[in-house]
Design an enzyme around this catalytic site. Structure first.
Site, PDB file in Angstrom:
ATOM      1  N   THR A  24     -18.053   8.707  59.149  1.00  0.00           N
ATOM      2  CA  THR A  24     -19.515   8.706  59.259  1.00  0.00           C
ATOM      3  C   THR A  24     -20.083   9.037  57.879  1.00  0.00           C
ATOM      4  OG1 THR A  24     -19.281   9.479  61.503  1.00  0.00           O
ATOM      5  CG2 THR A  24     -21.460   9.737  60.495  1.00  0.00           C
TER       6      THR A  24
ATOM      7  N   LEU B  48     -16.001   7.488  69.384  1.00  0.00           N
ATOM      8  CA  LEU B  48     -15.186   8.217  70.363  1.00  0.00           C
ATOM      9  C   LEU B  48     -15.607   9.676  70.415  1.00  0.00           C
ATOM     10  CD1 LEU B  48     -12.916  10.249  68.903  1.00  0.00           C
ATOM     11  CD2 LEU B  48     -11.838   8.104  68.371  1.00  0.00           C
TER      12      LEU B  48
ATOM     13  N   ALA C 217     -27.908   7.926  63.912  1.00  0.00           N
ATOM     14  CA  ALA C 217     -28.949   7.946  64.946  1.00  0.00           C
ATOM     15  C   ALA C 217     -28.346   8.264  66.314  1.00  0.00           C
ATOM     16  CB  ALA C 217     -29.670   6.598  64.985  1.00  0.00           C
TER      17      ALA C 217
ATOM     18  N   CYS D 132     -19.190  17.031  64.247  1.00  0.00           N
ATOM     19  CA  CYS D 132     -20.122  16.011  63.755  1.00  0.00           C
ATOM     20  C   CYS D 132     -21.603  16.203  64.041  1.00  0.00           C
ATOM     21  CB  CYS D 132     -19.680  14.657  64.282  1.00  0.00           C
ATOM     22  SG  CYS D 132     -18.120  14.167  63.529  1.00  0.00           S
ATOM     23  N   PHE D 133     -21.987  16.697  65.215  1.00  0.00           N
ATOM     24  CA  PHE D 133     -23.423  16.695  65.537  1.00  0.00           C
ATOM     25  C   PHE D 133     -24.246  17.393  64.452  1.00  0.00           C
ATOM     26  CE2 PHE D 133     -23.258  16.105  70.468  1.00  0.00           C
ATOM     27  CZ  PHE D 133     -22.935  14.787  70.263  1.00  0.00           C
ATOM     28  N   GLN D 134     -23.868  18.630  64.139  1.00  0.00           N
ATOM     29  CA  GLN D 134     -24.662  19.370  63.155  1.00  0.00           C
ATOM     30  C   GLN D 134     -24.576  18.698  61.784  1.00  0.00           C
ATOM     31  OE1 GLN D 134     -25.189  23.718  62.936  1.00  0.00           O
ATOM     32  NE2 GLN D 134     -23.840  23.583  61.178  1.00  0.00           N
TER      33      GLN D 134
ATOM     34  N   VAL E 232      -9.932  10.891  64.125  1.00  0.00           N
ATOM     35  CA  VAL E 232     -10.387   9.512  64.288  1.00  0.00           C
ATOM     36  C   VAL E 232      -9.288   8.531  63.877  1.00  0.00           C
ATOM     37  CG1 VAL E 232     -12.003   7.775  63.429  1.00  0.00           C
ATOM     38  CG2 VAL E 232     -12.828  10.014  64.100  1.00  0.00           C
TER      39      VAL E 232
ATOM     40  N   PHE F 295     -14.447  23.712  71.128  1.00  0.00           N
ATOM     41  CA  PHE F 295     -15.880  23.369  71.243  1.00  0.00           C
ATOM     42  C   PHE F 295     -16.205  22.635  72.528  1.00  0.00           C
ATOM     43  CE2 PHE F 295     -16.707  18.831  70.362  1.00  0.00           C
ATOM     44  CZ  PHE F 295     -15.465  18.384  69.936  1.00  0.00           C
TER      45      PHE F 295
HETATM   46  P1  NAD Z   1     -10.168  14.974  59.975  1.00  0.00           P
HETATM   47  O1  NAD Z   1     -10.475  16.082  59.047  1.00  0.00           O
HETATM   48  O2  NAD Z   1      -9.468  15.265  61.262  1.00  0.00           O
HETATM   49  O3  NAD Z   1      -9.267  13.881  59.201  1.00  0.00           O
HETATM   50  C1  NAD Z   1      -9.528  13.433  57.912  1.00  0.00           C
HETATM   51  C2  NAD Z   1      -8.192  13.280  57.185  1.00  0.00           C
HETATM   52  O4  NAD Z   1      -8.419  12.622  55.938  1.00  0.00           O
HETATM   53  C3  NAD Z   1      -7.499  14.605  56.848  1.00  0.00           C
HETATM   54  O5  NAD Z   1      -6.227  14.636  57.465  1.00  0.00           O
HETATM   55  C4  NAD Z   1      -7.396  14.592  55.312  1.00  0.00           C
HETATM   56  O6  NAD Z   1      -6.182  15.150  54.834  1.00  0.00           O
HETATM   57  C5  NAD Z   1      -7.451  13.110  55.021  1.00  0.00           C
HETATM   58  N1  NAD Z   1      -7.876  12.789  53.656  1.00  0.00           N
HETATM   59  C6  NAD Z   1      -8.942  13.273  52.965  1.00  0.00           C
HETATM   60  N2  NAD Z   1      -9.015  12.686  51.757  1.00  0.00           N
HETATM   61  C7  NAD Z   1      -7.974  11.812  51.674  1.00  0.00           C
HETATM   62  C8  NAD Z   1      -7.523  10.896  50.675  1.00  0.00           C
HETATM   63  N3  NAD Z   1      -8.185  10.760  49.513  1.00  0.00           N
HETATM   64  N4  NAD Z   1      -6.417  10.166  50.917  1.00  0.00           N
HETATM   65  C9  NAD Z   1      -5.752  10.297  52.092  1.00  0.00           C
HETATM   66  N5  NAD Z   1      -6.136  11.126  53.094  1.00  0.00           N
HETATM   67  C10 NAD Z   1      -7.236  11.885  52.880  1.00  0.00           C
HETATM   68  O7  NAD Z   1     -11.530  14.223  60.245  1.00  0.00           O
HETATM   69  P2  NAD Z   1     -11.947  13.355  61.537  1.00  0.00           P
HETATM   70  O8  NAD Z   1     -12.416  14.243  62.628  1.00  0.00           O
HETATM   71  O9  NAD Z   1     -10.890  12.349  61.810  1.00  0.00           O
HETATM   72  O10 NAD Z   1     -13.240  12.643  60.972  1.00  0.00           O
HETATM   73  C11 NAD Z   1     -13.148  11.623  59.994  1.00  0.00           C
HETATM   74  C12 NAD Z   1     -14.504  10.943  59.894  1.00  0.00           C
HETATM   75  O11 NAD Z   1     -14.832  10.334  61.141  1.00  0.00           O
HETATM   76  C13 NAD Z   1     -15.669  11.883  59.561  1.00  0.00           C
HETATM   77  O12 NAD Z   1     -16.558  11.199  58.728  1.00  0.00           O
HETATM   78  C14 NAD Z   1     -16.312  12.128  60.905  1.00  0.00           C
HETATM   79  O13 NAD Z   1     -17.693  12.387  60.772  1.00  0.00           O
HETATM   80  C15 NAD Z   1     -16.100  10.824  61.625  1.00  0.00           C
HETATM   81  N6  NAD Z   1     -16.031  10.896  63.096  1.00  0.00           N
HETATM   82  C16 NAD Z   1     -15.342  11.898  63.705  1.00  0.00           C
HETATM   83  C17 NAD Z   1     -15.238  11.932  65.097  1.00  0.00           C
HETATM   84  C18 NAD Z   1     -14.483  13.019  65.832  1.00  0.00           C
HETATM   85  O14 NAD Z   1     -14.541  13.047  67.049  1.00  0.00           O
HETATM   86  N7  NAD Z   1     -13.778  13.898  65.161  1.00  0.00           N
HETATM   87  C19 NAD Z   1     -15.822  10.902  65.859  1.00  0.00           C
HETATM   88  C20 NAD Z   1     -16.504   9.885  65.198  1.00  0.00           C
HETATM   89  C21 NAD Z   1     -16.589   9.897  63.807  1.00  0.00           C
HETATM   90  C1  UGA Z   2     -19.625  13.365  69.729  1.00  0.00           C
HETATM   91  C2  UGA Z   2     -20.178  12.068  70.327  1.00  0.00           C
HETATM   92  O1  UGA Z   2     -20.220  12.191  71.745  1.00  0.00           O
HETATM   93  C3  UGA Z   2     -19.315  10.873  69.932  1.00  0.00           C
HETATM   94  O2  UGA Z   2     -19.916   9.666  70.418  1.00  0.00           O
HETATM   95  C4  UGA Z   2     -19.204  10.816  68.410  1.00  0.00           C
HETATM   96  O3  UGA Z   2     -18.344   9.758  68.025  1.00  0.00           O
HETATM   97  C5  UGA Z   2     -18.650  12.123  67.909  1.00  0.00           C
HETATM   98  O4  UGA Z   2     -19.513  13.216  68.329  1.00  0.00           O
HETATM   99  C6  UGA Z   2     -18.600  12.197  66.416  1.00  0.00           C
HETATM  100  O5  UGA Z   2     -19.280  11.474  65.723  1.00  0.00           O
HETATM  101  O6  UGA Z   2     -17.833  13.069  65.981  1.00  0.00           O
HETATM  102  P1  UGA Z   2     -17.679  15.056  70.360  1.00  0.00           P
HETATM  103  O7  UGA Z   2     -18.367  15.946  69.390  1.00  0.00           O
HETATM  104  O8  UGA Z   2     -16.218  14.853  70.217  1.00  0.00           O
HETATM  105  O9  UGA Z   2     -18.343  13.595  70.310  1.00  0.00           O
HETATM  106  O10 UGA Z   2     -17.916  15.597  71.844  1.00  0.00           O
HETATM  107  P2  UGA Z   2     -19.179  15.565  72.854  1.00  0.00           P
HETATM  108  O11 UGA Z   2     -18.660  15.255  74.189  1.00  0.00           O
HETATM  109  O12 UGA Z   2     -20.268  14.733  72.344  1.00  0.00           O
HETATM  110  O13 UGA Z   2     -19.640  17.084  72.872  1.00  0.00           O
HETATM  111  C7  UGA Z   2     -20.266  17.677  71.741  1.00  0.00           C
HETATM  112  C8  UGA Z   2     -20.746  19.074  72.106  1.00  0.00           C
HETATM  113  O14 UGA Z   2     -21.862  18.997  72.992  1.00  0.00           O
HETATM  114  C9  UGA Z   2     -19.703  19.921  72.817  1.00  0.00           C
HETATM  115  O15 UGA Z   2     -19.755  21.240  72.332  1.00  0.00           O
HETATM  116  C10 UGA Z   2     -20.120  19.847  74.270  1.00  0.00           C
HETATM  117  O16 UGA Z   2     -19.690  20.939  75.019  1.00  0.00           O
HETATM  118  C11 UGA Z   2     -21.628  19.818  74.129  1.00  0.00           C
HETATM  119  N1  UGA Z   2     -22.329  19.229  75.291  1.00  0.00           N
HETATM  120  C12 UGA Z   2     -22.108  17.944  75.632  1.00  0.00           C
HETATM  121  C13 UGA Z   2     -23.243  19.992  75.996  1.00  0.00           C
HETATM  122  O17 UGA Z   2     -23.468  21.173  75.678  1.00  0.00           O
HETATM  123  N2  UGA Z   2     -23.893  19.427  77.060  1.00  0.00           N
HETATM  124  C14 UGA Z   2     -23.698  18.132  77.425  1.00  0.00           C
HETATM  125  O18 UGA Z   2     -24.341  17.680  78.403  1.00  0.00           O
HETATM  126  C15 UGA Z   2     -22.775  17.377  76.699  1.00  0.00           C
END
Ligand code: NAD
Ligand code: UGA
Length: 480
Positions: free
Chosen positions: A128, A159, A218, A272-274, A12, A334
């Site tokens: 999150t 995203l 949500a 994230c979902f779970q 992110v 995934f």
């Molecule tokens: P990530 O594990 O890829 O990145 C988190 C980073 O934070 C790591 O590189 C870690 O080293 C760093 N970190 C941890 N503690 C720190 C500290 N005290 N100082 C500096 N750096 C530190 O995680 P992510 O996938 O980017 O997710 C981050 C957040 O965003 C989570 O809460 C996740 O739920 C949310 N989110 C993720 C997605 C996604 O698609 N991955 C989408 C929307 C929201």
């Molecule tokens: C999801 C949400 O779509 C984002 O809006 C959110 O920001 C993010 O989680 C988050 O909070 O981390 P992401 O997990 O990156 O994004 O990818 P998705 O496209 O949502 O897919 C999630 C999983 O659902 C995947 O394993 C995908 O294959 C599966 N999926 C998706 C299905 O099995 N069926 C579908 O119709 C859509």
């Protein structure tokens, strides 16, 4: 000049800040992380995450108004706006283990902000987090503030991986929650002005803090619920002869329901979902709402059921045992267009097959052998913690080989499982693959991407989620 610092250079923090830097050339953006290897990768030609379009954006801004550094304190102390985008995994120990969010990383980031700050700051929750986290963060900051004013905003990220850049360029909405005080509203405006560089103002939604925090949980719960709904239907389709793709199409044509996110699959994965639903369940339980908690818990139960059902289909179709049989696993990420394996359904499917002593030959175009081996030997939920905290078991991974080509993976195999919908799996030469496999040759399509009729014509026995069953599979038990 406005200075932004983002703590956390992950999936992110990295892409989001790169896009802010691209769209706001007059803003200085620093992305900082405690992980030195991650920062080095952001400063190299091989970025730490695979995301279509990301390289171009980073190349355009890095060295101009975008920098990556492990000097966390320096850039936090200089910033006007500090985003916190650290990981918020599921707790593995103690109160709420297996459900509640572990805010260790968040809290240590907040304490560090309080320690190093010498000027007023807007602190933005990008991670999150559970509802009311902003209140806890506010307390940490104000109790250690040395007279500095901190305004906390919630600005959750929506995203999806694989389409992150496109999602950031054209978001459906940007959500900003803040305090309903004059200072809170001023902070909201400052952040809104950043996004307004490229996001139409009618897509920037401003709410109170708690609505913004809860809306993120949500939204993910609603999205995951759609997948569990269609996956539940897929089981019924198999039992009745209906075709889940036809059902999804017919259902999705209702404009109140809409066509997106209705693809049946082996199960949803991703970081994230779970995690977010478990977190939601925990919050409901803590607020004395067990019925609401149980409602959302069911979304995860159906997802687990779908993965188990898939493994059971494989084993029962192949004469009730896969012991010693070579099974090709096509796809481990995934979803397509990412190398991310966090909570990928492939882990559960592979572990299920390994439990029945299968020999796995795994191919994914973006996932390394090291990552796959680590994923298969790690405990649940440990993946979202730093590597030194991940307990891996000395594994039976002799049963697993990782290869760099779908043809090598399928050679001499008894069966093929498609677990990620990579485009290249749609256009493989399945005749050639069939010729090089043991017979009868099976395909288990967990993503509904192959042409079932064509593969059956070649000679394969094909199982495709939620589709009318192959004659071979009709008398086999669907679930254990
Ligand atoms: P990530 O594990 O890829 O990145 C988190 C980073 O934070 C790591 O590189 C870690 O080293 C760093 N970190 C941890 N503690 C720190 C500290 N005290 N100082 C500096 N750096 C530190 O995680 P992510 O996938 O980017 O997710 C981050 C957040 O965003 C989570 O809460 C996740 O739920 C949310 N989110 C993720 C997605 C996604 O698609 N991955 C989408 C929307 C929201
Ligand atoms: C999801 C949400 O779509 C984002 O809006 C959110 O920001 C993010 O989680 C988050 O909070 O981390 P992401 O997990 O990156 O994004 O990818 P998705 O496209 O949502 O897919 C999630 C999983 O659902 C995947 O394993 C995908 O294959 C599966 N999926 C998706 C299905 O099995 N069926 C579908 O119709 C859509």
């Amino acid at each position: 000049m406005v200075k932004i610092c983002c703590i956390g250079a992950g999936y992110v923090g990295g892409p989001t800040m790169a896009v802010i830097a691209l769209k706001c050339p007059e803003i200085q953006v620093a992305v900082v992380d405690i992980s030195v290897p991650r920062i080095s990768a952001w400063n190299s030609d091989t970025l730490p995450i695979y995301e279509p379009g990301l390289d171009e954006v980073v190349k355009k801004c890095r060295g101009k108004n975008l920098l990556f550094s492990s000097d966390v304190e320096k850039y936090v102390s200089e910033a006007d706006i500090v985003f916190v985008s650290v990981n918020t995994p599921t707790k593995t120990q103690g109160l709420g283990a297996g459900k509640a969010a572990d805010l260790t990383y968040w809290e240590s980031a907040a304490r560090m902000i309080a320690d190093v700050s010498k000027s007023n700051k807007i602190v933005v929750e990008k991670s999150t987090v559970p509802v009311k986290t902003a209140e806890a963060i506010e307390k940490i900051l104000t109790h250690n503030s040395k007279g500095i004013n901190f305004q906390i905003l919630s600005n959750p990220e929506f995203l999806a991986e694989g389409t992150a850049i496109q999602d950031l360029f054209e978001p459906d909405r940007v959500l900003i929650g803040g305090r309903e005080t004059p200072e809170g509203q001023k902070a909201i405006k400052a952040l809104r002005d950043v996004y307004a560089h490229w996001v139409p103002v009618d897509r920037i939604i401003c709410t109170n803090l708690w609505s913004a925090e809860l809306s993120k949980l949500a939204a993910n719960a609603f999205l995951a619920q759609r997948i569990s709904s269609v996956n539940a239907m897929s089981a019924l389709c198999e039992a009745t002869g209906a075709d889940v793709s036809q059902v999804s199409h017919a259902v999705g044509k209702d404009t109140r329901i809409g066509p997106k996110f209705l693809n049946a699959s082996v199960g949803f994965g991703g970081s994230c979902f779970q995690k977010d639903i478990l977190n939601l369940v925990y919050i409901c339980e803590c607020n004395g709402l067990p019925e609401v908690a149980n409602y959302w818990k069911q979304v995860i139960k159906v997802n687990d059921y779908q993965k188990t059902r898939f493994v059971n289909r494989i084993v029962s179709s192949m004469f009730n045992t896969v012991s010693g049989k070579k099974i090709a696993i096509l796809g481990f990420a995934f979803k397509k267009d990412t190398g991310d394996t966090r909570e990928t359904p492939a882990i559960d499917v592979c572990k299920g097959l390994l439990g029945d002593k299968a020999m796995l030959s795994i191919y994914d175009p973006q996932v390394s052998e090291e990552q796959i081996q680590r994923d298969l030997s790690m405990n649940k939920f440990d993946w979202d913690h730093p590597v030194h905290l991940q307990r891996t078991s000395p594994s039976s991974m002799k049963q697993v080989s990782v290869v760099w080509d779908a043809y090598a993976a399928t050679k001499d195999a008894h069966g093929i499982c498609i677990l990620t919908e990579w485009d290249e799996f749609k256009t493989l030469d399945y005749q050639k693959i069939y010729d090089n496999m043991q017979k009868p040759a099976f395909v288990f399509d967990g993503r509904n991407i192959v042409d079932v009729a064509k593969l059956r014509e070649i000679g394969f026995i094909v199982y495709s989620i939620g589709k009318p069953l192959d004659e071979w599979l009709k008398d086999m038990p669907a679930v254990a």
